[in-house]
Structure formats: C-alpha cells, structure tokens
Design a protein around this motif. Structure first.
Motif, PDB file in Angstrom:
ATOM      1  N   ILE A   1      -3.036   8.194   1.833  1.00 13.00           N
ATOM      2  CA  ILE A   1      -2.864   7.060   0.933  1.00 13.00           C
ATOM      3  C   ILE A   1      -3.046   7.517  -0.502  1.00 13.00           C
ATOM      4  CG2 ILE A   1      -3.459   5.316   2.645  1.00 13.00           C
ATOM      5  CD1 ILE A   1      -6.292   5.307   1.645  1.00 13.00           C
ATOM      6  N   GLU A   2      -3.015   6.566  -1.438  1.00  8.89           N
ATOM      7  CA  GLU A   2      -2.940   6.904  -2.869  1.00  8.89           C
ATOM      8  C   GLU A   2      -4.087   7.765  -3.362  1.00  8.89           C
ATOM      9  OE1 GLU A   2      -0.914   3.948  -5.738  1.00  8.89           O
ATOM     10  OE2 GLU A   2      -1.838   2.687  -4.200  1.00  8.89           O
ATOM     11  N   ASP A   3      -5.286   7.599  -2.795  1.00 10.61           N
ATOM     12  CA  ASP A   3      -6.420   8.401  -3.276  1.00 10.61           C
ATOM     13  C   ASP A   3      -6.458   9.784  -2.645  1.00 10.61           C
ATOM     14  OD1 ASP A   3      -7.238   7.896  -0.701  1.00 10.61           O
ATOM     15  OD2 ASP A   3      -9.125   6.907  -1.241  1.00 10.61           O
ATOM     16  N   GLY A   4      -5.457  10.126  -1.812  1.00 13.62           N
ATOM     17  CA  GLY A   4      -5.381  11.451  -1.217  1.00 13.62           C
ATOM     18  C   GLY A   4      -6.064  11.591   0.117  1.00 13.62           C
ATOM     19  N   SER A   5      -6.718  10.536   0.589  1.00 15.44           N
ATOM     20  CA  SER A   5      -7.429  10.607   1.867  1.00 15.44           C
ATOM     21  C   SER A   5      -6.487  10.346   3.029  1.00 15.44           C
ATOM     22  CB  SER A   5      -8.584   9.601   1.895  1.00 15.44           C
ATOM     23  OG  SER A   5      -8.096   8.279   1.753  1.00 15.44           O
ATOM     24  N   LEU A   6      -6.852  10.851   4.196  1.00 14.27           N
ATOM     25  CA  LEU A   6      -6.033  10.671   5.389  1.00 14.27           C
ATOM     26  C   LEU A   6      -6.060   9.229   5.854  1.00 14.27           C
ATOM     27  CD1 LEU A   6      -6.925  13.845   7.483  1.00 14.27           C
ATOM     28  CD2 LEU A   6      -4.746  13.329   6.398  1.00 14.27           C
ATOM     29  N   ASN A   7      -4.918   8.788   6.383  1.00 11.97           N
ATOM     30  CA  ASN A   7      -4.814   7.441   6.936  1.00 11.97           C
ATOM     31  C   ASN A   7      -4.461   7.576   8.411  1.00 11.97           C
ATOM     32  OD1 ASN A   7      -3.960   4.870   7.789  1.00 11.97           O
ATOM     33  ND2 ASN A   7      -3.345   4.305   5.726  1.00 11.97           N
TER      34      ASN A   7
ATOM     35  N   SER B   1       7.823   9.367   0.446  1.00 12.40           N
ATOM     36  CA  SER B   1       7.049   8.357  -0.284  1.00 12.40           C
ATOM     37  C   SER B   1       7.258   7.011   0.407  1.00 12.40           C
ATOM     38  CB  SER B   1       7.495   8.287  -1.746  1.00 12.40           C
ATOM     39  OG  SER B   1       7.252   9.509  -2.394  1.00 12.40           O
ATOM     40  N   LEU B   2       6.173   6.429   0.899  1.00 18.97           N
ATOM     41  CA  LEU B   2       6.248   5.210   1.693  1.00 18.97           C
ATOM     42  C   LEU B   2       5.447   4.080   1.060  1.00 18.97           C
ATOM     43  CD1 LEU B   2       5.670   6.764   5.254  1.00 18.97           C
ATOM     44  CD2 LEU B   2       7.841   6.425   4.058  1.00 18.97           C
ATOM     45  N   VAL B   3       5.822   2.871   1.399  1.00 18.36           N
ATOM     46  CA  VAL B   3       5.065   1.686   1.010  1.00 18.36           C
ATOM     47  C   VAL B   3       4.941   0.788   2.240  1.00 18.36           C
ATOM     48  CG1 VAL B   3       4.970  -0.385  -0.424  1.00 18.36           C
ATOM     49  CG2 VAL B   3       5.833   1.765  -1.392  1.00 18.36           C
ATOM     50  N   ARG B   4       3.724   0.402   2.553  1.00 20.77           N
ATOM     51  CA  ARG B   4       3.509  -0.566   3.640  1.00 20.77           C
ATOM     52  C   ARG B   4       3.419  -1.952   3.007  1.00 20.77           C
ATOM     53  NH1 ARG B   4      -0.380  -3.044   7.143  1.00 20.77           N
ATOM     54  NH2 ARG B   4       0.256  -2.857   9.326  1.00 20.77           N
TER      55      ARG B   4
ATOM     56  N   VAL C   1       0.851  -1.190   0.000  1.00 17.71           N
ATOM     57  CA  VAL C   1       0.000   0.000   0.000  1.00 17.71           C
ATOM     58  C   VAL C   1       0.887   1.241   0.000  1.00 17.71           C
ATOM     59  CG1 VAL C   1      -1.767   1.303   1.241  1.00 17.71           C
ATOM     60  CG2 VAL C   1      -1.816  -1.207   1.239  1.00 17.71           C
ATOM     61  N   ARG C   2       0.709   2.086  -1.009  1.00 14.27           N
ATOM     62  CA  ARG C   2       1.530   3.294  -1.117  1.00 14.27           C
ATOM     63  C   ARG C   2       0.885   4.445  -0.335  1.00 14.27           C
ATOM     64  NH1 ARG C   2       5.596   2.866  -4.491  1.00 14.27           N
ATOM     65  NH2 ARG C   2       5.655   1.027  -5.846  1.00 14.27           N
ATOM     66  N   ALA C   3       1.738   5.257   0.268  1.00 12.28           N
ATOM     67  CA  ALA C   3       1.258   6.396   1.047  1.00 12.28           C
ATOM     68  C   ALA C   3       2.280   7.525   0.956  1.00 12.28           C
ATOM     69  CB  ALA C   3       1.041   5.999   2.502  1.00 12.28           C
ATOM     70  N   GLU C   4       1.826   8.716   1.247  1.00 15.94           N
ATOM     71  CA  GLU C   4       2.694   9.889   1.272  1.00 15.94           C
ATOM     72  C   GLU C   4       2.593  10.514   2.660  1.00 15.94           C
ATOM     73  OE1 GLU C   4       5.427  12.024  -1.256  1.00 15.94           O
ATOM     74  OE2 GLU C   4       4.222  10.222  -1.595  1.00 15.94           O
TER      75      GLU C   4
ATOM     76  N   PRO D   1       7.266  19.583  -1.244  1.00 10.14           N
ATOM     77  CA  PRO D   1       6.075  18.735  -1.413  1.00 10.14           C
ATOM     78  C   PRO D   1       4.958  19.451  -2.164  1.00 10.14           C
ATOM     79  CG  PRO D   1       6.833  18.752   0.870  1.00 10.14           C
ATOM     80  CD  PRO D   1       7.565  19.841   0.163  1.00 10.14           C
ATOM     81  N   GLN D   2       4.269  18.700  -3.014  1.00 15.42           N
ATOM     82  CA  GLN D   2       3.101  19.214  -3.715  1.00 15.42           C
ATOM     83  C   GLN D   2       1.840  18.647  -3.055  1.00 15.42           C
ATOM     84  OE1 GLN D   2       3.441  21.542  -6.002  1.00 15.42           O
ATOM     85  NE2 GLN D   2       5.677  21.364  -5.965  1.00 15.42           N
ATOM     86  N   VAL D   3       0.784  19.443  -3.007  1.00 16.28           N
ATOM     87  CA  VAL D   3      -0.421  19.027  -2.283  1.00 16.28           C
ATOM     88  C   VAL D   3      -1.626  18.832  -3.200  1.00 16.28           C
ATOM     89  CG1 VAL D   3       0.356  20.150  -0.160  1.00 16.28           C
ATOM     90  CG2 VAL D   3      -1.077  21.426  -1.778  1.00 16.28           C
ATOM     91  N   PHE D   4      -1.433  18.991  -4.510  1.00 19.23           N
ATOM     92  CA  PHE D   4      -2.585  18.914  -5.420  1.00 19.23           C
ATOM     93  C   PHE D   4      -3.207  17.530  -5.428  1.00 19.23           C
ATOM     94  CE2 PHE D   4       1.138  17.923  -8.001  1.00 19.23           C
ATOM     95  CZ  PHE D   4       0.746  16.777  -8.680  1.00 19.23           C
ATOM     96  N   GLN D   5      -2.422  16.479  -5.111  1.00 15.13           N
ATOM     97  CA  GLN D   5      -2.952  15.121  -5.141  1.00 15.13           C
ATOM     98  C   GLN D   5      -3.685  14.759  -3.857  1.00 15.13           C
ATOM     99  OE1 GLN D   5       0.067  15.925  -4.380  1.00 15.13           O
ATOM    100  NE2 GLN D   5       1.172  14.376  -3.216  1.00 15.13           N
ATOM    101  N   LEU D   6      -3.657  15.643  -2.864  1.00 12.83           N
ATOM    102  CA  LEU D   6      -4.283  15.349  -1.578  1.00 12.83           C
ATOM    103  C   LEU D   6      -5.777  15.662  -1.594  1.00 12.83           C
ATOM    104  CD1 LEU D   6      -1.655  16.762   0.953  1.00 12.83           C
ATOM    105  CD2 LEU D   6      -1.984  14.395   0.226  1.00 12.83           C
ATOM    106  N   GLY D   7      -6.516  14.951  -0.747  1.00 12.93           N
ATOM    107  CA  GLY D   7      -7.919  15.260  -0.547  1.00 12.93           C
ATOM    108  C   GLY D   7      -8.067  16.533   0.275  1.00 12.93           C
TER     109      GLY D   7
END
Length: 324
Positions: free
Chosen positions: A244-250, A276-279, A229-232, A294-300
């Motif tokens: 996580i990848e869809d921009g939502s908080l984890n 950039s992390l991977v679980r 699972v990829r996360a930022e 860091p860019q934030v456009f991909q975040l929710g």
C-alpha cells in the motif's frame, strides 16, 4: 562406496545436461546503474547466498567494456568483459536487465555521437538477450523497448483481456472536450502526458485554463481520477507482492489481485513488473498503469525483501534446474 559413485555419476550427468542445454553456472550478470536500489539489493542478496555476480554499470561501461559475439545458427557464441573480468556467454547463470539504453552522460547524449552510441548499445543488447538460454529478467518485446511506463491506453492495446477495471480515458486536443469530460467525471480528472509517467490533478477552472494552452496543438490524455486505497502490485515470476501507499505489505487483499496481475504480466511477456492499482470504495480494483522497470525505493523493508528474494529465485532458476 557404490552409493558415492552413483551420486557422483548423477551429478556429472546433471552437469552435462545443463551444459548441453546452454544454462551456465557462472555469474549472474546485472546490467543497470549504481543508484538503482533494486540492482544493489539483488547484488547484496546474491553475495549473501554465495552466488557470483557481474555488475555492468550502463552509464560507466565505456571504454572498459568488451563484447565479442560470433552469430552462428540459433545461438552463437562469444564473451563479454568488463574492467578486465571476462565471462563466456555459455557460463552466464542469469541476467537482470535494468538498463535505459543510454550508456553516455546527458551532455554526451546531446551530441550526434552520443545518440549513435546509445542506438548501437540498445540494438546490441536487445539482439543478445533473447538468444541467451539462461534466465533473463526481462527479455523485452519490441513494443516495450522504449516504453518503461505503460499508461491505460497502452495497456488496452497490449493486454486485450485485462480483467481489472479501468478508469475512463480521453485523448483530445480540444479544450471543450476536456471540459465536458471533466464535468462527466464529477470533477475527478487527471492530466497524464502521453509519453511521461507523471500526472497532474485537474482541480477546477484554473487548472483547465492551464490545460487550454495545449488546445489545438498537442494531444493531451485525460484520465478519470478513481478514489480509493492506492496500492502497488509487484509481479516477480509467479508471485505477487502487494504494497500500500506507505510501502507496507498488504496480505489482506493480495489474493484478490494475484491472478489478474499475473495475467497482465504474461500478456506483456514480463517476468518482473509492477501495476499501479486502486481499490475503490465498493471493493472494485482499478489498474491505473504499469511499469516494466519497477522501482523499490518506496517499499518498506519487508516488501523489498520479498521482491528481492523473488528476483534471486528467478535469476538462479537455471542453476536449480541443472542440479535437479
């Protein structure tokens, strides 16, 4: 009446202490670009909070930008002015530095004068920011001046005690080495240019043959592709925002990576960065690289708000200390 006088006296003393320490109550200076969503959000939030800001658009500064600096002792004094609006250095409340050291157009940068202006602009800002006593996001170490993306090999050289697991990496100019690495990685491998943030998945012999064109001429970096699972993770001061990848908080896994992320940011000397992390499937966390811009456009929306609030808190920290 006595209470009012005592309160006013304490307030005056705090203001004096703040001026003596060099922390200004003036505008938050933002050096960036109009299209940078991070700059836009911070400016908007500062306005909503009733805080003044001064935006310096890096690619549109000249000829409307004036900068006067008299270097004396450890600090020096001076003022900056953009489009007729002047601010004394001692009045600057904080600085968000999100510039690329290229204050000219792409066509102008192709010229000798354009490159000269860019070099002078970079030298000026890099010398000025460390001397400011107000909060600055980010003051950069010389090793990071020309590195916005930090790949695994760069992280290894700068963060000696990194606690995250790291993927296997090979840098070679020999295609046979690449083939052996590909086989030992079980066919899970990416080609990552040494000087670019992009990467390309090697999916088989056809991809390897394309890579062979570089053999013997240009060193290429090969990185094990970690499945999971990829996360930022966005480090903002002493907080970590994990998306996580869809921009939502984890929120579920944020605590697992917070300490490691803060240690990396501290080692790099950055108040704001992302990792950039991977679980992996077994629960191990791998760090695949970092960004100092860091860019934030991909975040929710929720994650963007948390990052923005964190940046505003960092930039106004001097004001809060002055009022304490």
């Amino acid at each position: 009446m006595a209470s009012t006088v005592e309160t006013a006296s304490r307030g005056a003393a705090a203001d004096f202490d703040m001026l003596r320490s060099g922390v200004g109550m003036g505008p938050i200076v933002i050096i960036g670009r109009h299209e940078d969503l991070c700059c836009q959000l911070v400016r908007q939030r500062l306005t909503e909070a009733g805080r003044e800001s001064l935006f310096l658009p890096e690619d549109r500064l000249f000829p409307h930008f004036d900068f006067a600096w008299r270097v004396a002792g450890a600090d020096g004094c001076g003022a900056l002015s953009y489009d007729g609006r002047e601010t004394n250095f001692r009045d600057v409340g904080g600085v968000l530095a999100r510039f690329y050291s290229i204050p000219v157009s792409a066509d102008e940068f192709a010229t000798k004068d354009g490159r000269y202006i860019s070099a002078e602009w970079n030298a000026l800002v890099m010398a000025w920011l460390p001397r400011l006593r107000c909060p600055v996001v980010n003051r950069l170490r010389p090793e990071l001046w020309y590195k916005s993306h930090l790949n695994v090999t760069t992280l290894l050289s700068l963060v000696l005690s990194i606690k995250f697991k790291l993927p296997r990496v090979m840098v070679t100019s020999n295609i046979e080495d690449a083939r052996r690495f590909y086989r030992s990685s079980g066919g899970r491998m990416r080609y990552v240019p040494l000087t670019q943030p992009s990467s390309f998945r090697i999916t088989g012999e056809e991809s390897l043959e394309k890579l062979a064109a570089l053999s013997g001429t240009l060193p290429f970096q090969l990185v094990e592709a970690v499945e999971g699972v990829r996360a930022e993770a966005f480090v903002v001061g002493d907080r970590v925002v994990l998306a996580i990848e869809d921009g939502s908080l984890n929120h579920e896994h944020a605590a697992e990576v917070t300490d490691h992320c803060l240690e990396v940011a501290e080692a790099l000397g950055l108040a704001f960065c992302s990792l950039s992390l991977v679980r992996a499937r077994r629960g191990d966390w791998y760090c695949m690289g970092a960004e100092r811009m860091p860019q934030v456009f991909q975040l929710g929306e929720e994650a963007r708000a948390e990052v923005t609030e964190g940046l505003v808190a960092l930039l106004t920290a001097g004001e809060r200390r002055g009022r304490a």
